[in-house]
Design a protein around this motif. Structure first.
Motif, mmCIF file in Angstrom:
data_model
loop_
_atom_site.group_PDB
_atom_site.id
_atom_site.type_symbol
_atom_site.label_atom_id
_atom_site.label_comp_id
_atom_site.label_asym_id
_atom_site.label_seq_id
_atom_site.Cartn_x
_atom_site.Cartn_y
_atom_site.Cartn_z
ATOM 1 N N MET A 1 0.841 -1.174 0.000
ATOM 2 C CA MET A 1 0.000 0.000 0.000
ATOM 3 C C MET A 1 0.893 1.247 0.000
ATOM 4 O O MET A 1 1.934 1.287 0.631
ATOM 5 C CB MET A 1 -0.903 0.021 1.228
ATOM 6 N N ARG A 3 0.502 5.427 0.636
ATOM 7 C CA ARG A 3 -0.383 6.479 1.145
ATOM 8 C C ARG A 3 0.255 7.831 0.861
ATOM 9 O O ARG A 3 1.436 8.045 1.125
ATOM 10 C CB ARG A 3 -0.605 6.306 2.644
ATOM 11 N N THR A 13 -4.896 6.727 -0.726
ATOM 12 C CA THR A 13 -4.307 5.407 -0.522
ATOM 13 C C THR A 13 -4.431 4.609 -1.808
ATOM 14 O O THR A 13 -5.493 4.591 -2.431
ATOM 15 C CB THR A 13 -5.029 4.656 0.618
ATOM 16 N N ASP A 15 -3.811 0.702 -3.161
ATOM 17 C CA ASP A 15 -3.553 -0.683 -2.764
ATOM 18 C C ASP A 15 -3.063 -1.545 -3.922
ATOM 19 O O ASP A 15 -2.415 -2.569 -3.698
ATOM 20 C CB ASP A 15 -4.831 -1.300 -2.196
ATOM 21 N N HIS A 94 -8.098 0.318 -3.149
ATOM 22 C CA HIS A 94 -7.963 1.460 -4.056
ATOM 23 C C HIS A 94 -6.971 1.133 -5.169
ATOM 24 O O HIS A 94 -5.920 0.547 -4.911
ATOM 25 C CB HIS A 94 -7.500 2.695 -3.289
#
Length: 157
Positions: A1, A3, A13, A15, A94
């Motif tokens: 991930m 951010r 974010t 993913d 995401h």
């Protein structure tokens, strides 16, 4: 991930990263210089998917050892195939997409973050209205994800 804390906006974010192959990270079926190293670095941060109809039949050989998952599909209906893959990933988190072509519009429209690339094979002009960011080269797109201050500068309010 990954951010990103974007000034004046909610944190962003990511993913999953979904990359179109031909025209985006490859020209004439060969990976663009500097792209493999960046993809390997990104696979240490999140799952990376490379999507292609594999026009040149080179994607498996070119992407060997990158740590990314390669997904191929028929030439016809490529946009719908990409859309289905991204929709499935969005059910889990995401997604950032990176593409350059007409068939990248469906996945870019769905993406949490869509990046359009204008590199050696050009970019379909209609993709731009669905992208969040336009970059001039695939390395620039990947560097946005690897170097957070670049993303902050592009998306700050």
């Amino acid at each position: 991930m990954i951010r990103f804390d974007i000034p004046g906006r909610e944190p962003l974010t990511i993913d999953y990263l979904v990359l179109d192959y031909n025209g985006t990270i490859a020209v004439d079926g060969a990976l663009i210089e500097g792209v493999p190293e960046r993809i390997r670095a990104l696979t240490e941060l999140l799952p990376v998917y490379i999507l292609t109809a594999d026009t040149y039949g080179t994607v498996r050989r070119q992407c060997e050892g990158l740590g990314a998952e390669v997904k191929t599909f028929p030439h016809a209906g490529a946009g719908a195939c990409k859309e289905e893959i991204v929709r499935g990933l969005l059910a889990q988190g995401h997604v950032c997409t990176v593409g350059n072509g007409f068939n990248d519009i469906p996945m870019t429209k769905l993406a949490t973050l869509g990046i359009a690339v204008l590199d050696g094979e050009g970019m379909y002009a209609g993709l731009l209205q669905h992208a969040d960011i336009l970059v001039r080269a695939s390395a620039d797109a990947l560097d946005l994800l690897l170097k957070p201050n670049r993303m902050r500068a592009a998306l700050r309010n």
